[in-house]
Design a protein around this motif. Structure first.
Motif, short mmCIF file in Angstrom:
data_model
loop_
_atom_site.label_atom_id
_atom_site.label_comp_id
_atom_site.label_asym_id
_atom_site.label_seq_id
_atom_site.Cartn_x
_atom_site.Cartn_y
_atom_site.Cartn_z
N ARG A 211 -3.47 -17.02 -2.55
CA ARG A 211 -5.00 -17.40 -2.24
C ARG A 211 -5.48 -16.16 -1.44
N THR A 212 -6.72 -15.76 -1.55
CA THR A 212 -7.39 -14.78 -0.93
C THR A 212 -7.60 -15.14 0.40
N VAL A 287 -6.76 -9.96 -10.46
CA VAL A 287 -6.83 -10.29 -8.81
C VAL A 287 -6.47 -9.25 -8.02
N THR A 288 -5.60 -8.35 -8.06
CA THR A 288 -5.28 -7.09 -6.90
C THR A 288 -6.34 -6.30 -7.19
N GLU A 289 -6.70 -5.97 -8.78
CA GLU A 289 -7.81 -5.02 -8.59
C GLU A 289 -9.23 -5.32 -8.08
N GLU A 290 -9.50 -6.57 -8.16
CA GLU A 290 -10.70 -6.89 -7.33
C GLU A 290 -10.72 -7.33 -5.74
N ASN A 291 -9.45 -6.96 -5.39
CA ASN A 291 -9.08 -7.31 -4.01
C ASN A 291 -8.48 -6.08 -3.19
N ILE A 292 -8.75 -4.89 -3.61
CA ILE A 292 -7.95 -3.73 -3.16
C ILE A 292 -8.60 -3.48 -1.52
N GLY A 293 -7.67 -3.41 -1.02
CA GLY A 293 -7.99 -3.24 0.77
C GLY A 293 -7.93 -4.35 1.55
N LYS A 294 -7.95 -5.61 0.74
CA LYS A 294 -7.98 -7.05 1.45
C LYS A 294 -6.51 -7.63 1.32
N PRO A 295 -6.30 -8.50 2.44
CA PRO A 295 -5.01 -9.28 2.42
C PRO A 295 -4.93 -10.36 1.53
N PHE A 296 -3.77 -10.81 0.79
CA PHE A 296 -3.81 -11.70 0.03
C PHE A 296 -2.43 -12.39 0.31
N ILE A 310 -3.62 -5.46 -0.01
CA ILE A 310 -3.37 -5.14 -1.44
C ILE A 310 -3.88 -3.51 -1.24
N ARG A 311 -2.71 -2.76 -1.64
CA ARG A 311 -3.21 -1.17 -1.54
C ARG A 311 -3.74 -0.67 -3.07
N GLU A 312 -3.27 -1.32 -4.07
CA GLU A 312 -3.63 -0.79 -5.39
C GLU A 312 -3.36 -1.79 -6.29
N PRO A 313 -3.83 -1.74 -7.54
CA PRO A 313 -3.73 -2.81 -8.56
C PRO A 313 -2.09 -2.92 -8.85
#
Length: 360
Positions: A211-212, A287-296, A310-313
């Motif tokens: 989850r985001t 999902v990781t590509e859409e949320n770079i810089g955000k916690p997951f 998330i540092r990178e896809p």
């Protein structure tokens, strides 16, 4: 979801001695015989305790109905990935009557695809398949019966792992969990005269979700007031801190193909790692590509195992989870991830209270 000999043996012992296990290479047939011998010893020990104390006997059936469908779907995903990675021109990729059909006009392309898939099948018995040339460039790939049998074997073994871990989590230290035929599992619980207690444990399936993290307000504030619509406050598995996360899951346990404990490169700290299937890898990459810089957040049964930024896809489909785990905790997390990924569920076949043998 491959289960190794050392893990299986140690998991059986862990219910008796509270030890823990780590992953080793996959066992050969000779080691399977060793596993059978170990199971026989544990069964004899627990059987002796049952005779003296009485206890509960429970039999579950593992639902294997979805195995063929899962095998065909995985084969289709593998075919697509190899076609894409190999830049092989194709058309008409589809599932039809329990097989995967694809048209590849170029004979070299057909050979290239078959070689790549065969290479995987040689190391993973669950991926074995047969190939039929339907003419005019159309080939039909069908999961082999041996592959389905291997999947069923792994499903039973992973179900046993889940049962043993759940018993341990509920402080049930003395038990024998054994395969009973190709699709059943037998549990002996010496001294326990209330099988309903154990049955209730397995009535609830392990829930795995990804989850985001909601950054619209601090989690502590949401805990004291009320979280935003569509979000909820969950607590950490190890750190016990609060996390504000989305109620909706971007992926779930069905997208995991393997999970196991291990050690981080360099630090050698215990970690849990897992791998997505082809479908899950594509979703996770997006999902990781859409949320770079955000916690997951990675969530198990409404507890946040980890919430890395998330540092990178992440496109390879493999993920490592760290969280100051002990080796036992990393093993537990890996087992729960595997349990959440089980394609089948357990159905109760029999429960029985066994009275102790009459004294002479």
């Amino acid at each position: 979801m491959t289960t190794t000999l050392q893990q299986r043996i140690t998991r059986m012992i862990v219910v008796l001695t509270m030890a823990s296990a780590i992953a080793l290479p996959r066992a050969a047939r000779a080691e399977e015989t060793q596993l059978d011998k170990m199971r026989a010893k544990i069964s004899a020990f627990v059987g002796n305790m049952m005779e003296k104390q009485g206890g509960s006997r429970i039999v579950y059936k593992v639902d294997t109905d979805g195995l063929r469908e899962a095998a065909v779907t995985d084969l289709r995903d593998d075919v697509y990935k190899n076609l894409r990675d190999g830049h092989i021109a194709f058309s008409g990729l589809a599932i039809h009557d329990g097989s995967v059909e694809v048209k590849i006009a170029d004979a070299k392309g057909r050979d290239q695809l078959e070689r790549k898939l065969t290479s995987v099948a040689n190391t993973l018995p669950t991926h074995a398949f047969t190939v039929t040339d339907a003419g005019d460039g159309l080939i039909r790939l069908t999961p082999a019966d041996a592959a389905l049998a291997a999947r069923q074997h792994d499903l039973v073994e992973d179900s046993i792992a889940m049962i043993e871990q759940r018993l341990k989590d509920n402080d049930i230290k003395l038990a024998s969990v054994q395969p009973d035929g190709p699709d059943r599992i037998r549990i002996f619980l010496p001294g326990m005269m209330e099988p309903e207690r154990v049955i209730a444990i397995f009535a609830k399936k392990v829930r795995v979700s990804f989850r985001t993290v909601d950054l619209s307000m601090p989690a502590e504030q949401a805990e004291l007031s009320s979280p935003p619509a569509g979000s909820e406050v969950l607590f950490g598995f190890k750190d016990k801190r609060s996390y504000l996360v989305s109620k909706d899951s971007a992926l779930d346990g069905d997208d995991i193909s393997y999970a196991g404990p291990g050690f981080a490169t360099g630090t050698k700290d215990p970690i849990a790692s897992f791998t997505f299937n082809a479908r899950g890898a594509r979703r996770f990459a997006h999902v990781t590509e859409e949320n770079i810089g955000k916690p997951f957040a990675i969530v198990l049964d409404d507890r946040v195992i980890s919430a890395p930024v998330i540092r990178e896809p992440i496109t390879g489909g493999s993920v490592q989870i760290s969280g100051n785990f002990t080796l036992e905790e990393a093993n537990r997390v890996a087992m729960l991830l595997r349990a959440g990924a089980l394609p089948g569920h357990l159905s109760l076949v029999e429960q029985q209270v066994v009275q102790p043998a009459a004294k002479p």
